[in-house]
Design a protein around this motif. Structure first.
Motif, PDB file in Angstrom:
ATOM      1  N   UNK A  36       0.796  -1.227   0.000  1.00  0.00           N
ATOM      2  CA  UNK A  36       0.000   0.000   0.000  1.00  0.00           C
ATOM      3  C   UNK A  36       0.825   1.272   0.000  1.00  0.00           C
ATOM      4  N   UNK A  37       2.121   1.146  -0.224  1.00  0.00           N
ATOM      5  CA  UNK A  37       3.015   2.288  -0.020  1.00  0.00           C
ATOM      6  C   UNK A  37       2.968   3.345  -1.128  1.00  0.00           C
ATOM      7  N   UNK A  38       2.136   3.122  -2.159  1.00  0.00           N
ATOM      8  CA  UNK A  38       2.009   4.122  -3.232  1.00  0.00           C
ATOM      9  C   UNK A  38       0.574   4.649  -3.284  1.00  0.00           C
ATOM     10  N   UNK A  39      -0.198   4.358  -2.252  1.00  0.00           N
ATOM     11  CA  UNK A  39      -1.600   4.780  -2.161  1.00  0.00           C
ATOM     12  C   UNK A  39      -1.679   5.914  -1.143  1.00  0.00           C
ATOM     13  N   UNK A  40      -2.091   7.084  -1.604  1.00  0.00           N
ATOM     14  CA  UNK A  40      -2.028   8.282  -0.757  1.00  0.00           C
ATOM     15  C   UNK A  40      -3.284   9.135  -0.911  1.00  0.00           C
ATOM     16  N   UNK A  41      -3.889   9.504   0.199  1.00  0.00           N
ATOM     17  CA  UNK A  41      -5.021  10.447   0.167  1.00  0.00           C
ATOM     18  C   UNK A  41      -6.337   9.834  -0.285  1.00  0.00           C
ATOM     19  N   UNK A  42      -6.376   8.506  -0.396  1.00  0.00           N
ATOM     20  CA  UNK A  42      -7.582   7.829  -0.884  1.00  0.00           C
ATOM     21  C   UNK A  42      -8.624   7.646   0.219  1.00  0.00           C
ATOM     22  N   UNK A  43      -9.883   7.538  -0.202  1.00  0.00           N
ATOM     23  CA  UNK A  43     -10.933   7.018   0.671  1.00  0.00           C
ATOM     24  C   UNK A  43     -11.441   5.747   0.004  1.00  0.00           C
ATOM     25  N   UNK A  44     -11.176   4.609   0.625  1.00  0.00           N
ATOM     26  CA  UNK A  44     -11.520   3.310   0.032  1.00  0.00           C
ATOM     27  C   UNK A  44     -12.740   2.749   0.760  1.00  0.00           C
ATOM     28  N   UNK A  45     -13.770   2.408   0.001  1.00  0.00           N
ATOM     29  CA  UNK A  45     -14.964   1.837   0.640  1.00  0.00           C
ATOM     30  C   UNK A  45     -14.722   0.370   1.006  1.00  0.00           C
ATOM     31  N   UNK A  46     -15.402  -0.057   2.060  1.00  0.00           N
ATOM     32  CA  UNK A  46     -15.436  -1.480   2.433  1.00  0.00           C
ATOM     33  C   UNK A  46     -16.881  -1.738   2.825  1.00  0.00           C
ATOM     34  N   UNK A  47     -17.729  -1.918   1.809  1.00  0.00           N
ATOM     35  CA  UNK A  47     -19.182  -1.861   2.032  1.00  0.00           C
ATOM     36  C   UNK A  47     -19.958  -2.903   1.229  1.00  0.00           C
ATOM     37  N   UNK A  48     -19.275  -3.876   0.653  1.00  0.00           N
ATOM     38  CA  UNK A  48     -19.978  -4.893  -0.138  1.00  0.00           C
ATOM     39  C   UNK A  48     -20.511  -4.362  -1.457  1.00  0.00           C
ATOM     40  N   UNK A  49     -20.149  -3.133  -1.808  1.00  0.00           N
ATOM     41  CA  UNK A  49     -20.566  -2.592  -3.107  1.00  0.00           C
ATOM     42  C   UNK A  49     -21.692  -1.571  -3.042  1.00  0.00           C
ATOM     43  N   UNK A  50     -22.098  -1.167  -1.839  1.00  0.00           N
ATOM     44  CA  UNK A  50     -23.240  -0.245  -1.720  1.00  0.00           C
ATOM     45  C   UNK A  50     -23.016   1.044  -2.527  1.00  0.00           C
ATOM     46  N   UNK A  51     -21.876   1.687  -2.288  1.00  0.00           N
ATOM     47  CA  UNK A  51     -21.657   2.999  -2.911  1.00  0.00           C
ATOM     48  C   UNK A  51     -21.447   2.878  -4.418  1.00  0.00           C
ATOM     49  N   UNK A  52     -20.613   1.944  -4.816  1.00  0.00           N
ATOM     50  CA  UNK A  52     -20.204   1.907  -6.229  1.00  0.00           C
ATOM     51  C   UNK A  52     -21.185   1.183  -7.137  1.00  0.00           C
ATOM     52  N   UNK A  53     -22.091   0.380  -6.581  1.00  0.00           N
ATOM     53  CA  UNK A  53     -22.999  -0.342  -7.476  1.00  0.00           C
ATOM     54  C   UNK A  53     -24.444   0.110  -7.338  1.00  0.00           C
ATOM     55  N   UNK A  54     -24.688   1.149  -6.519  1.00  0.00           N
ATOM     56  CA  UNK A  54     -26.076   1.609  -6.344  1.00  0.00           C
ATOM     57  C   UNK A  54     -26.598   2.140  -7.668  1.00  0.00           C
ATOM     58  N   UNK A  55     -27.829   1.746  -8.026  1.00  0.00           N
ATOM     59  CA  UNK A  55     -28.405   2.290  -9.257  1.00  0.00           C
ATOM     60  C   UNK A  55     -29.198   3.544  -8.907  1.00  0.00           C
ATOM     61  N   UNK A  56     -29.257   4.456  -9.845  1.00  0.00           N
ATOM     62  CA  UNK A  56     -29.953   5.714  -9.605  1.00  0.00           C
ATOM     63  C   UNK A  56     -31.190   5.803 -10.492  1.00  0.00           C
ATOM     64  N   UNK A  57     -32.229   6.310  -9.906  1.00  0.00           N
ATOM     65  CA  UNK A  57     -33.455   6.499 -10.672  1.00  0.00           C
ATOM     66  C   UNK A  57     -33.318   7.781 -11.493  1.00  0.00           C
ATOM     67  N   UNK A  58     -33.153   7.629 -12.788  1.00  0.00           N
ATOM     68  CA  UNK A  58     -32.905   8.819 -13.620  1.00  0.00           C
ATOM     69  C   UNK A  58     -34.192   9.594 -13.901  1.00  0.00           C
ATOM     70  N   UNK A  59     -35.339   8.954 -13.594  1.00  0.00           N
ATOM     71  CA  UNK A  59     -36.613   9.664 -13.831  1.00  0.00           C
ATOM     72  C   UNK A  59     -36.699  10.867 -12.939  1.00  0.00           C
TER      73      UNK A  59
END
Ligand SMILES: NC(=O)c1ccc[n+]([C@@H]2O[C@H](COP(=O)([O-])OP(=O)(O)OC[C@H]3O[C@@H](n4cnc5c(N)ncnc54)[C@H](OP(=O)(O)O)[C@@H]3O)[C@@H](O)[C@H]2O)c1
Length: 265
Positions: free
Chosen positions: A242-265
């Motif tokens: 991990x020594x080249x990873x800086x300033x990140x916010x990494x989720x550990x949530x089973x995919x909630x944030x990155x796979x949530x679908x949005x209602x475009x209507x």
């Protein structure tokens, strides 16, 4: 490139705030199982001391309790005095201690605002500020020290519950992570954040009567987080890998944030 050296944290010294239970305990267990000496802090001394003893015995590794309230500068100074007497350098600081507060928009109190902001945001900044010299002592270009701030997916998504100060505090944690990272990377101290989703704990439990089945059903991975999930991510961030990873916010949530679908209507 050998996996044992790539992900090794053996022989390091860590501080985990809020290490007496929940996510802090999971992170502490992961460190101890892999050869890290860990200082844990929390306010309730008997529970903290008991947990340090239990984990030390379980993993045959030193876990040292330092009871303190980190939500005030005085508490942080007391903590720093004790840790400075015991160690001349720290490799990893995990700013995990946190509090939540739920109340309706109409009645939301100043107490619920200040309690959460003082611990979740103020204490992260001032503890890192006060620990900078100890972190610098053991850092080098090849082997930097690490700060990991525990944020939340509630600081990335709009939360389901009325937790106004909590979600604002966690967004602040994520941004403060980037700002502190940009300052401290020059001193070979790498700052990153983890944004957990649901993990069983005293913070999440009361909101669901300690029955996580509905949360599990709704989660893309169909489960809540486990000690291996959070400890593995922390170990990655603290290791050579991990020594080249800086300033990140990494989720550990089973995919909630990155796979949530949005209602475009
Ligand atoms: N569990 C989740 O689903 C979840 C999701 C997203 C983010 N998080 C974040 O993960 C972190 C840990 O949460 P958790 O769920 O494990 O909560 P938890 O079970 O309530 O544990 C909180 C820890 O912090 C300590 N603490 C609380 N106030 C403190 C203070 N003023 N000074 C020092 N220590 C204090 C507690 O001990 P004492 O009470 O004895 O002080 C305890 O060790 C928090 O930052 C939280 O926001 C949790």
């Amino acid at each position: 490139m050998d996996i044992n050296s790539l992900f090794s944290v053996d022989g390091k010294v860590a501080v985990v705030t809020g290490g007496s239970r929940g996510i802090g305990e999971m992170i502490t267990a992961g460190f101890l199982a892999n050869g890290v000496k860990v200082y844990i802090s929390a306010r309730k001394a008997p529970a903290l001391i008991e947990k340090a003893k239990e984990l030390s015995e379980k993993y045959d590794q030193e876990c040292i309790p330092i009871p303190c309230d980190l939500s005030s500068i005085d508490g942080i100074k007391d903590f720093m005095k004790i840790i400075s007497e015991k160690e001349d350098g720290i490799d990893f600081l995990v700013n995990n201690a946190g509090a939540a507060w739920g109340e309706s928009f109409e009645t939301f109190s100043e107490q619920g605002w200040d309690k959460v902001m003082d611990l979740n945001v103020k204490s992260i900044f001032f503890l890192t500020q006060q620990m900078r010299d100890l972190l610098s002592k053991r850092s080098s270009l090849e082997d930097p020290s690490r700060v990991i701030n525990i944020g939340s997916i509630d600081g990335l998504n709009v939360p389901a519950l009325e937790t106004y100060s909590y979600s604002a505090s966690k967004s602040a944690v994520h941004h403060l992570t980037r700002v502190m990272a940009s300052k401290l990377v020059k001193e070979n101290i790498l700052v990153n954040a983890i944004a957990p989703g649901p993990y069983p704990s005293n913070m999440l439990g009361p909101a669901v009567n300690y029955d996580y089945s509905e949360i599990e059903k709704r989660n893309p991975r169909k489960r809540v987080g486990s000690p291996e999930d959070i400890a593995g991510l922390v170990i990655f961030l603290c290791s050579r890998a991990g020594a080249y990873t800086v300033g990140e916010t990494i989720t550990s949530d089973g995919g909630i944030v990155k796979t949530a679908s949005h209602n475009l209507g």
